[in-house]
Design a protein around this motif. Sequence first.
Motif, PDB file in Angstrom:
ATOM      1  N   TYR A 145      -5.544   9.974   0.364  1.00  7.75           N
ATOM      2  CA  TYR A 145      -4.184   9.536  -0.196  1.00  7.75           C
ATOM      3  C   TYR A 145      -3.107   9.769   1.021  1.00  7.75           C
ATOM      4  CZ  TYR A 145      -6.194   9.062  -4.714  1.00  7.75           C
ATOM      5  OH  TYR A 145      -7.046   8.335  -5.974  1.00  7.75           O
ATOM      6  N   GLN A 150       0.870  -1.306  -0.222  1.00  9.01           N
ATOM      7  CA  GLN A 150       0.135   0.038   0.040  1.00  9.01           C
ATOM      8  C   GLN A 150       0.865   1.082  -0.020  1.00  9.01           C
ATOM      9  OE1 GLN A 150      -3.236   0.939  -0.479  1.00  9.01           O
ATOM     10  NE2 GLN A 150      -3.814  -1.357  -0.696  1.00  9.01           N
ATOM     11  N   ARG A 151       0.682   1.964  -1.057  1.00 13.25           N
ATOM     12  CA  ARG A 151       1.464   3.305  -1.093  1.00 13.25           C
ATOM     13  C   ARG A 151       0.453   4.564  -1.252  1.00 13.25           C
ATOM     14  NH1 ARG A 151       6.689   1.759  -4.781  1.00 13.25           N
ATOM     15  NH2 ARG A 151       7.413   0.028  -3.454  1.00 13.25           N
ATOM     16  N   LYS A 152      -0.653   4.190  -1.513  1.00  8.79           N
ATOM     17  CA  LYS A 152      -1.441   5.447  -1.959  1.00  8.79           C
ATOM     18  C   LYS A 152      -2.401   5.718  -0.824  1.00  8.79           C
ATOM     19  CE  LYS A 152      -0.933   5.468  -6.763  1.00  8.79           C
ATOM     20  NZ  LYS A 152      -1.706   5.479  -7.991  1.00  8.79           N
ATOM     21  N   SER A 202      -0.336  10.679   0.439  1.00  7.84           N
ATOM     22  CA  SER A 202       0.502  12.055  -0.067  1.00  7.84           C
ATOM     23  C   SER A 202      -0.204  13.156   0.742  1.00  7.84           C
ATOM     24  CB  SER A 202       0.549  12.140  -1.418  1.00  7.84           C
ATOM     25  OG  SER A 202      -0.608  12.206  -1.917  1.00  7.84           O
TER      26      SER A 202
END
Length: 98
Positions: free
Chosen positions: A89, A24-26, A91
């Motif tokens: 997100y 999972q990166r987002k 980010s």
Amino acid sequence: MWAFPVVGVGVIGVLVGGVCLVAQRKSLFGVLLSMEIFTLSVYVMVFGVIYLSGGLSGICLVFLAFGVCEAALGLSVLVSLIRSTGSDYVSGLVSGHF
């Protein structure tokens, strides 16, 4: 002696949770779900070890209560992030708007 397969299932769950967390990166929602997999897997392992040792004590209920509190706090952070940035997100956490 059936507790050893239960502990094995818990170990497999921890490994699956780790793979999901790394993948999972987002989405923060995916990160929270993988952390819930960790919590449930550790609970299964603790339950198996305590059952193997001879009795079920209150430690299982205490651990489950901490898991529920962790889920509630994660959900509140997710709702706060979505209200402030408009998306879930990861980010959004780094940019400093949170």
